[in-house]
Write a protein that holds these residues in place. Structure first.
Motif, PDB file in Angstrom:
ATOM      1  N   GLU A  55      64.499  23.360 -35.133  1.00  0.00           N
ATOM      2  CA  GLU A  55      64.046  21.991 -34.921  1.00  0.00           C
ATOM      3  C   GLU A  55      65.099  20.971 -35.369  1.00  0.00           C
ATOM      4  O   GLU A  55      65.286  19.935 -34.715  1.00  0.00           O
ATOM      5  N   VAL A  56      65.812  21.251 -36.461  1.00  0.00           N
ATOM      6  CA  VAL A  56      66.803  20.289 -36.950  1.00  0.00           C
ATOM      7  C   VAL A  56      68.037  20.227 -36.062  1.00  0.00           C
ATOM      8  O   VAL A  56      68.913  19.387 -36.275  1.00  0.00           O
ATOM      9  N   GLU A  57      68.129  21.087 -35.046  1.00  0.00           N
ATOM     10  CA  GLU A  57      69.254  21.045 -34.120  1.00  0.00           C
ATOM     11  C   GLU A  57      68.933  20.270 -32.840  1.00  0.00           C
ATOM     12  O   GLU A  57      69.819  20.083 -32.001  1.00  0.00           O
ATOM     13  N   PRO A  59      68.284  17.024 -30.720  1.00  0.00           N
ATOM     14  CA  PRO A  59      68.538  15.584 -30.860  1.00  0.00           C
ATOM     15  C   PRO A  59      67.460  14.709 -30.225  1.00  0.00           C
ATOM     16  O   PRO A  59      67.764  13.733 -29.539  1.00  0.00           O
ATOM     17  N   GLN A  60      66.230  15.041 -30.450  1.00  0.00           N
ATOM     18  CA  GLN A  60      65.084  14.253 -30.003  1.00  0.00           C
ATOM     19  C   GLN A  60      63.930  14.523 -30.947  1.00  0.00           C
ATOM     20  O   GLN A  60      63.853  15.590 -31.573  1.00  0.00           O
ATOM     21  N   ALA A  61      63.013  13.563 -31.045  1.00  0.00           N
ATOM     22  CA  ALA A  61      61.867  13.712 -31.932  1.00  0.00           C
ATOM     23  C   ALA A  61      60.783  14.536 -31.252  1.00  0.00           C
ATOM     24  O   ALA A  61      60.388  14.242 -30.126  1.00  0.00           O
ATOM     25  N   ASN A  62      60.309  15.567 -31.940  1.00  0.00           N
ATOM     26  CA  ASN A  62      59.217  16.409 -31.472  1.00  0.00           C
ATOM     27  C   ASN A  62      58.103  16.396 -32.506  1.00  0.00           C
ATOM     28  O   ASN A  62      58.335  16.175 -33.698  1.00  0.00           O
ATOM     29  N   GLN A  63      56.907  16.653 -32.048  1.00  0.00           N
ATOM     30  CA  GLN A  63      55.767  16.744 -32.948  1.00  0.00           C
ATOM     31  C   GLN A  63      54.885  17.896 -32.494  1.00  0.00           C
ATOM     32  O   GLN A  63      54.513  17.965 -31.316  1.00  0.00           O
ATOM     33  N   LEU A  64      54.574  18.802 -33.409  1.00  0.00           N
ATOM     34  CA  LEU A  64      53.745  19.956 -33.084  1.00  0.00           C
ATOM     35  C   LEU A  64      52.393  19.820 -33.765  1.00  0.00           C
ATOM     36  O   LEU A  64      52.289  19.851 -34.990  1.00  0.00           O
ATOM     37  N   VAL A  65      51.339  19.644 -32.971  1.00  0.00           N
ATOM     38  CA  VAL A  65      49.967  19.633 -33.470  1.00  0.00           C
ATOM     39  C   VAL A  65      49.485  21.078 -33.382  1.00  0.00           C
ATOM     40  O   VAL A  65      49.056  21.540 -32.329  1.00  0.00           O
ATOM     41  N   ASP A  66      49.586  21.810 -34.485  1.00  0.00           N
ATOM     42  CA  ASP A  66      49.347  23.248 -34.437  1.00  0.00           C
ATOM     43  C   ASP A  66      47.873  23.580 -34.639  1.00  0.00           C
ATOM     44  O   ASP A  66      47.019  22.698 -34.795  1.00  0.00           O
ATOM     45  N   ILE A 526      66.543  11.102 -38.230  1.00  0.00           N
ATOM     46  CA  ILE A 526      66.856  12.067 -39.276  1.00  0.00           C
ATOM     47  C   ILE A 526      65.725  13.085 -39.333  1.00  0.00           C
ATOM     48  O   ILE A 526      64.553  12.735 -39.170  1.00  0.00           O
ATOM     49  N   LYS A 527      66.077  14.359 -39.518  1.00  0.00           N
ATOM     50  CA  LYS A 527      65.088  15.434 -39.587  1.00  0.00           C
ATOM     51  C   LYS A 527      65.260  16.217 -40.880  1.00  0.00           C
ATOM     52  O   LYS A 527      66.394  16.464 -41.325  1.00  0.00           O
ATOM     53  N   LEU A 528      64.132  16.624 -41.446  1.00  0.00           N
ATOM     54  CA  LEU A 528      64.123  17.392 -42.685  1.00  0.00           C
ATOM     55  C   LEU A 528      63.289  18.652 -42.501  1.00  0.00           C
ATOM     56  O   LEU A 528      62.199  18.605 -41.929  1.00  0.00           O
ATOM     57  N   ASP A 529      63.823  19.773 -42.983  1.00  0.00           N
ATOM     58  CA  ASP A 529      63.053  21.011 -43.098  1.00  0.00           C
ATOM     59  C   ASP A 529      62.567  21.092 -44.531  1.00  0.00           C
ATOM     60  O   ASP A 529      63.324  21.433 -45.446  1.00  0.00           O
ATOM     61  N   LEU A 530      61.292  20.740 -44.752  1.00  0.00           N
ATOM     62  CA  LEU A 530      60.762  20.667 -46.113  1.00  0.00           C
ATOM     63  C   LEU A 530      60.720  22.024 -46.784  1.00  0.00           C
ATOM     64  O   LEU A 530      60.872  22.129 -48.009  1.00  0.00           O
ATOM     65  N   GLY A 531      60.532  23.088 -45.992  1.00  0.00           N
ATOM     66  CA  GLY A 531      60.482  24.427 -46.580  1.00  0.00           C
ATOM     67  C   GLY A 531      61.801  24.850 -47.189  1.00  0.00           C
ATOM     68  O   GLY A 531      61.832  25.578 -48.189  1.00  0.00           O
ATOM     69  N   THR A 532      62.910  24.414 -46.591  1.00  0.00           N
ATOM     70  CA  THR A 532      64.227  24.742 -47.143  1.00  0.00           C
ATOM     71  C   THR A 532      64.549  23.887 -48.356  1.00  0.00           C
ATOM     72  O   THR A 532      65.218  24.331 -49.293  1.00  0.00           O
ATOM     73  N   MET A 533      64.039  22.663 -48.381  1.00  0.00           N
ATOM     74  CA  MET A 533      64.357  21.736 -49.469  1.00  0.00           C
ATOM     75  C   MET A 533      63.541  21.993 -50.727  1.00  0.00           C
ATOM     76  O   MET A 533      64.044  21.844 -51.842  1.00  0.00           O
ATOM     77  N   PHE A 534      62.261  22.379 -50.531  1.00  0.00           N
ATOM     78  CA  PHE A 534      61.366  22.461 -51.673  1.00  0.00           C
ATOM     79  C   PHE A 534      60.678  23.820 -51.699  1.00  0.00           C
ATOM     80  O   PHE A 534      60.070  24.228 -50.705  1.00  0.00           O
ATOM     81  N   PRO A 535      60.745  24.535 -52.815  1.00  0.00           N
ATOM     82  CA  PRO A 535      60.037  25.816 -52.915  1.00  0.00           C
ATOM     83  C   PRO A 535      58.529  25.600 -52.915  1.00  0.00           C
ATOM     84  O   PRO A 535      58.023  24.597 -53.427  1.00  0.00           O
ATOM     85  N   GLY A 536      57.810  26.531 -52.295  1.00  0.00           N
ATOM     86  CA  GLY A 536      56.360  26.440 -52.259  1.00  0.00           C
ATOM     87  C   GLY A 536      55.822  25.476 -51.230  1.00  0.00           C
ATOM     88  O   GLY A 536      54.627  25.152 -51.245  1.00  0.00           O
ATOM     89  N   ALA A 538      55.955  24.367 -46.912  1.00  0.00           N
ATOM     90  CA  ALA A 538      56.369  24.615 -45.533  1.00  0.00           C
ATOM     91  C   ALA A 538      56.059  23.374 -44.725  1.00  0.00           C
ATOM     92  O   ALA A 538      55.005  22.769 -44.889  1.00  0.00           O
ATOM     93  N   GLY A 539      56.977  22.969 -43.857  1.00  0.00           N
ATOM     94  CA  GLY A 539      56.724  21.799 -43.034  1.00  0.00           C
ATOM     95  C   GLY A 539      57.995  21.075 -42.667  1.00  0.00           C
ATOM     96  O   GLY A 539      59.111  21.553 -42.894  1.00  0.00           O
ATOM     97  N   SER A 540      57.834  19.906 -42.100  1.00  0.00           N
ATOM     98  CA  SER A 540      58.983  19.150 -41.614  1.00  0.00           C
ATOM     99  C   SER A 540      58.677  17.669 -41.662  1.00  0.00           C
ATOM    100  O   SER A 540      57.524  17.246 -41.799  1.00  0.00           O
ATOM    101  N   ALA A 541      59.728  16.861 -41.526  1.00  0.00           N
ATOM    102  CA  ALA A 541      59.588  15.410 -41.463  1.00  0.00           C
ATOM    103  C   ALA A 541      60.663  14.860 -40.538  1.00  0.00           C
ATOM    104  O   ALA A 541      61.790  15.358 -40.513  1.00  0.00           O
ATOM    105  N   THR A 542      60.300  13.841 -39.774  1.00  0.00           N
ATOM    106  CA  THR A 542      61.232  13.193 -38.846  1.00  0.00           C
ATOM    107  C   THR A 542      61.028  11.693 -38.899  1.00  0.00           C
ATOM    108  O   THR A 542      59.889  11.215 -38.890  1.00  0.00           O
TER     109      THR A 542
END
Length: 724
Positions: A55-57, A59-66, A526-536, A538-542
């Motif tokens: 997802e961080v690769e 170059p467009q904003a996506n949103q997944l309603v899982d 800007i995109k963030l992979d929250l799971g890689t940044m913070f232990p415990g 899972a998720g993302s931010a854009t």
């Protein structure tokens, strides 16, 4: 020894959200880092046009309603699911007969359902009624114009529904719900295997519901079976069937008068016995295969038949509407519709990667073809005079009058209606596309690509004597470009530029098809992979900013010789910013946040093709709120070894323009919801949902001041779900 297969969607599974496997079938790492047996294979579904990217690769904003957030909000239909995305706003939905939405302020043709995709197939066209969430695993909101790959997408973005497919296990659930306003519903989702290589799944629902809108009732049924056949370790074939049947009245909503305010939200202004029957029968067949470690192919076909047939009593406009004069009497007109549509879509795509001079290339190239037959017949009875008279001075039978304080239904049988519309339009298009994302360095990537489309159109006006036939064709090229800077494994900055097109329905006064609706879009974020940044976690931010210009919007042709005909000459612009975040914590806490500021306005003047009203440059686009915010929070925990989940949410929608060219705005609103779920015994859960907790009076969308859709008052639902 037989190999163990785990089937997953690369978009709907959190494990794969930031780094889908490069092969259709390959060894999968265990979630805790432990090695799995050598005979374990992870088989993933690829989605057409998307490629193999974290997802961080992108170059467009996506949103997944899982599936998790859909369950947390007990979303039962597409409208409710899209309320979770602040970038999507509700539009006039043809009195509840189909889905209509805008993304980043822009919507499609108001006389057709909003376009959406199902597993990459264009399936939103046609008249199958509002889409239910049964059979849907997740909803993707792909923002910005995607025409450089998808082709005929909407200007502000694309909605893609990811369906439930067999996962090679025996599992499922049965759920029963009941609630306010005589609401009853049952859902099933069952799956099993026939052998190691054949999986089957069956999802479906039945719903019988009243409404807070007086005597309005609906009945809906859907069945969505699918079969998957694995062919070796690297190929699969999936067939899916979609069948939905609905019986519902057209509901044009309430009326607003400057003097008297809104008519009562609980007053249904149609006729309970005037019902619309909609039906859809659709098929999808998809073959996927990896023919090497780096290359694969995806081939698919979809065919969909839809119909919409029945009567409707609709609120009159302007001078024909006595409620605007006396505040007591509503006049109506009658319409019969017989709409049928057939849609065929074919596609083939090759994807893979290679290196040149030390540069890594990930490419997608393919071709697709679609054909849409749109057959519409409509008859109308509208005998009420345009005189601005109070109801007491009007002929009740001619105006189909309804008293606000003492509504009496069934007084007027369906009147004899004269022809209003009788035409058959066939549009077809062939396109091919290519995209290449190049790793210039370990941290810097660029994306380039484009798509060429060739369209054909035949329009038969059967009201003319003899029938008038017009044929035309046109073509267009849609480029795209983007750049991604990966500051770290968890953070990226991106910018992109894209051009989009959307084929328009109809023809000008000379019988020529319209040039496509066009758009240009710039986006950075800007995109963030929250799971890689913070232990415990899972998720993302854009976070993203965008600027979109749209041209060739259909408006009335101002030339005298083209009186009453349309021309693609309208222009509009949308600018804004968005922030989306979702996070799941090991503690059981889940947070969903979506916010958007959108400034969408016309940039020239003209006469709107739907309302016949004139707009000026600077007027806001209809039903486009300046601010929208969706927040959902839930917490899971255990009591006496039984799982408990509690949560709630908030939706804020800002003030919106309620009618093109008129001084009528829909007020902003904020509504809250709560839910709780308790596992009574193993595999049996009881759930309570309360919507609009504080009984807010609000209005979701409008077409004009006489067609305004009210939101539901406080609503409670209780459900029981048995899983196995």
């Amino acid at each position: 020894m037989n190999k163990i297969r785990l089937i997953a969607s690369t978009s709907a599974v959190g494990l794969l959200a930031f780094g889908a496997p490069a092969a259709l079938a390959q060894e999968a790492p265990a979630a805790d880092g432990a090695e799995l047996p050598s005979d374990f294979i992870l088989v993933t579904d690829r989605r057409a046009y998307q490629g193999d990217f974290e997802e961080v690769e992108i170059p467009q904003a996506n949103q997944l309603v899982d599936a998790e957030i859909l369950r947390d909000t007990n979303a039962l239909d597409l409208n409710t699911a899209l309320d979770l995305s602040a970038s999507a706003a509700r539009q006039n939905n043809f009195g509840g007969l189909w889905n209509s939405f805008s993304i980043r302020g822009f919507s499609g043709d108001i006389n057709l359902p909003s376009g959406f995709l199902v597993n990459g197939f264009n399936a939103g066209r046609g008249f199958g009624g509002p889409r239910d969430i049964s059979g849907i695993e997740a909803v993707e909101v792909l923002k910005g114009p995607r025409s450089a790959l998808y082709g005929r997408g909407e200007v502000g973005g694309t909605i893609n529904l990811i369906t439930k497919r067999p996962e090679f296990e025996t599992s499922g659930y049965v759920q029963l719900q009941g609630g306010s306003f005589d609401f009853y519903r049952g859902d099933i989702d069952l799956q099993t295997t026939l052998d190691d290589n054949v999986g089957i799944r069956l999802a479906g629902f039945f719903e019988d519901a009243g409404s807070f809108r007086g005597s309005k009732e609906t009945q809906r049924f859907g069945l969505y079976p699918s079969v998957r056949v694995n062919i070796g370790d690297s190929s699969s074939l999936v067939y899916e069937l979609e069948y939905t049947s609905q019986e519902l009245p057209q509901d044009r909503g309430v009326i607003f008068s400057e003097q008297f305010g809104f008519s009562p939200i609980r007053l249904f202004t149609g006729e309970p016995d005037a019902l619309i029957d909609t039906e859809v029968l659709g098929h999808q067949l998809e073959f996927q295969s990896d023919f090497s470690d780096d290359w694969g192919i995806l081939v698919g076909a979809g065919y969909r038949e839809t119909s919409l047939v029945g009567d409707a009593f609709e609120n009159n406009f302007g001078g024909r509407q006595p409620f605007l004069v006396d505040g007591q009497t509503i006049s109506r007109f009658f319409r019969f519709r017989d709409y049928e549509a057939e849609y065929l879509a074919l596609r083939a795509e090759i994807f893979g990667e290679f290196n040149t001079g030390g540069l890594r290339h990930r490419v997608i190239f393919g071709a697709d073809y679609d054909e849409f037959d749109n057959d519409q017949v409509a008859n109308r009875f509208r005998a009420c005079p345009s005189a601005g008279l109070p109801g007491s001075a009007l002929d009740p039978a001619a105006c189909l009058l309804l008293n606000v304080n003492n509504p009496q239904y069934g007084l007027f049988p369906s009147p004899a209606a004269g022809p209003q519309l009788d035409r058959l339009e066939t549009t077809s298009g062939f396109g091919f596309y290519i995209q290449d994302q190049i790793d210039l360095t370990d941290n810097l990537q660029i994306r380039i690509g484009g798509r060429f489309d060739d369209f054909d159109q035949e329009l038969i006006n059967r009201r003319a004597v003899p029938a008038a036939v017009s044929e035309s064709s046109n073509s267009a090229f849609s480029p795209q470009a983007g750049i991604v800077f990966r500051a770290s494994d968890a953070l990226s900055l991106y910018a992109s530029y894209g051009e989009g097109i959307r084929q328009l329905s109809g023809a000008d006064f000379e019988g020529n098809s319209f040039d496509p609706n066009k758009s240009t879009s710039f986006e950075a974020g800007i995109k963030l992979d929250l799971g890689t940044m913070f232990p415990g976690v899972a998720g993302s931010a854009t976070a993203a900013v965008f600027d979109i210009d749209q041209s060739n919007i259909l408006i009335f042709d101002p030339r005298p010789e083209a009186s009453g005909e349309l021309i693609p000459a309208g222009e509009a612009r949308s600018r804004g910013l968005e922030f989306d975040a979702n996070a799941s914590f090991d503690s059981g806490l889940r947070i969903w946040l979506s916010y958007a500021y959108v400034d969408a306005e016309y940039t020239n003047s003209g006469t709107d093709s739907g309302t016949f009203t004139t707009f000026e440059a600077g007027e806001q686009l209809i039903n486009s709120p300046d601010h929208q915010l969706s927040l959902q929070v839930s917490q899971s925990f255990e009591i006496d070894e039984q799982t408990v989940q509690i949560g709630g949410g908030m939706l804020h929608v800002g003030e919106r323009n309620g009618e093109v060219g008129a001084d009528f705005d829909l007020p902003d609103y904020t509504i809250f919801r709560l839910f709780g779920e308790f596992e009574v015994v193993e595999n049996l859960a009881i759930r309570l949902d309360i919507e609009n907790l504080f009984d807010e009076t609000y209005f979701t969308d409008s077409f004009a001041n006489v067609w305004v859709q009210p939101g539901a008052p406080t609503t409670a639902r209780i459900s029981a779900r048995f899983s196995f």
